[in-house]
Design a protein around this motif. Structure first.
Motif, PDB file in Angstrom:
ATOM      1  N   LYS A  43       0.817  -1.217   0.000  1.00 29.53           N
ATOM      2  CA  LYS A  43       0.000   0.000   0.000  1.00 29.53           C
ATOM      3  C   LYS A  43       0.847   1.262   0.000  1.00 29.53           C
ATOM      4  O   LYS A  43       0.339   2.346  -0.264  1.00 29.53           O
ATOM      5  CB  LYS A  43      -0.929  -0.009   1.215  1.00 29.53           C
ATOM      6  N   PHE A 125     -11.681  -5.543   2.748  1.00 28.90           N
ATOM      7  CA  PHE A 125     -12.565  -4.761   1.893  1.00 28.90           C
ATOM      8  C   PHE A 125     -11.947  -3.461   1.406  1.00 28.90           C
ATOM      9  O   PHE A 125     -12.572  -2.722   0.669  1.00 28.90           O
ATOM     10  CB  PHE A 125     -13.891  -4.476   2.608  1.00 28.90           C
ATOM     11  N   GLU A 126     -10.714  -3.201   1.805  1.00 31.13           N
ATOM     12  CA  GLU A 126     -10.049  -1.989   1.350  1.00 31.13           C
ATOM     13  C   GLU A 126      -9.574  -2.106  -0.095  1.00 31.13           C
ATOM     14  O   GLU A 126      -9.332  -1.101  -0.748  1.00 31.13           O
ATOM     15  CB  GLU A 126      -8.884  -1.675   2.279  1.00 31.13           C
ATOM     16  N   GLY A 127      -9.416  -3.318  -0.567  1.00 36.93           N
ATOM     17  CA  GLY A 127      -9.066  -3.517  -1.963  1.00 36.93           C
ATOM     18  C   GLY A 127      -7.579  -3.612  -2.248  1.00 36.93           C
ATOM     19  O   GLY A 127      -7.178  -3.649  -3.410  1.00 36.93           O
ATOM     20  N   ARG A 129      -4.473  -5.676  -2.674  1.00 33.80           N
ATOM     21  CA  ARG A 129      -4.138  -7.090  -2.886  1.00 33.80           C
ATOM     22  C   ARG A 129      -2.650  -7.273  -2.672  1.00 33.80           C
ATOM     23  O   ARG A 129      -1.835  -6.682  -3.380  1.00 33.80           O
ATOM     24  CB  ARG A 129      -4.528  -7.540  -4.295  1.00 33.80           C
ATOM     25  N   ASP A 135      -3.841 -12.852   0.904  1.00 41.92           N
ATOM     26  CA  ASP A 135      -5.273 -12.544   0.855  1.00 41.92           C
ATOM     27  C   ASP A 135      -6.103 -13.692   1.421  1.00 41.92           C
ATOM     28  O   ASP A 135      -7.065 -13.468   2.166  1.00 41.92           O
ATOM     29  CB  ASP A 135      -5.703 -12.238  -0.581  1.00 41.92           C
TER      30      ASP A 135
END
Length: 173
Positions: A43, A125-127, A129, A135
């Motif tokens: 991220k 749910f933040e998206g 990957r 995951d």
């Protein structure tokens, strides 16, 4: 269903259940810590935090030299790693207390397990990957934390009977 699950959890031998729960939660925490390290990297959380902090001051993050930006990110990453290590150490102490069914340990473990499941849900749910293995692990850790929290909660009367107590001072005479 809930009653059957409660009866099942209460029928297990307490000492073995507490040791297995503590060890399972500890292993789950270690792997979750690795997941969050990977999540932090993918991220690019450090750069995002510095960019936002500088933008709030009216400064441009990208106006800094790349080497200096990397140093700032490294400092923030090391600080986050130390906080994560601190959480793991505190959890280890409470899991040890749980295994010896010390007073108040079950409350911490139940609260932490529900919080960890919530964090896993948020990151899912933040998206972001981070890789198929991570995951899948994150998705499976959510019910695992909830289950561990439930099992410990089901045995709370047995876990609250022992603990560290202060001895009352006896009056002379």
């Amino acid at each position: 269903m809930k009653t059957r699950l409660l009866n099942w959890a209460r029928s297990l031998p307490l000492q073995r259940l507490l040791w297995v729960s503590a060890l399972s939660a500890w292993v789950l925490d270690l792997i979750s810590a690795l997941y969050f390290v990977r999540y932090w990297e993918v991220k690019n959380t450090g750069a995002q935090m510095w960019s936002m902090a500088m933008a709030m001051q009216g400064l441009d993050w990208y106006a800094l030299e790349p080497e200096y930006r990397q140093q700032l990110i490294s400092i923030l990453t090391m600080s986050a790693g130390m906080m994560l290590l601190g959480i793991l150490i505190v959890n280890t102490v409470f899991y040890f207390y749980l295994a010896h069914h010390k007073r108040w340990s079950w409350q911490y473990v139940v609260t932490y397990c529900i919080g960890a499941a919530g964090m896993g849900l948020i990151t899912m749910f933040e998206g972001v990957r981070v890789g198929i293995f991570w995951d899948i692990f994150n998705a499976l850790s959510i019910p695992a934390y909830v289950f561990l929290g439930f099992v410990v909660w089901a045995r709370k009367p047995d876990c609250a009977d022992k603990g560290f107590r202060f001895k009352r001072a006896q009056s002379p005479g």
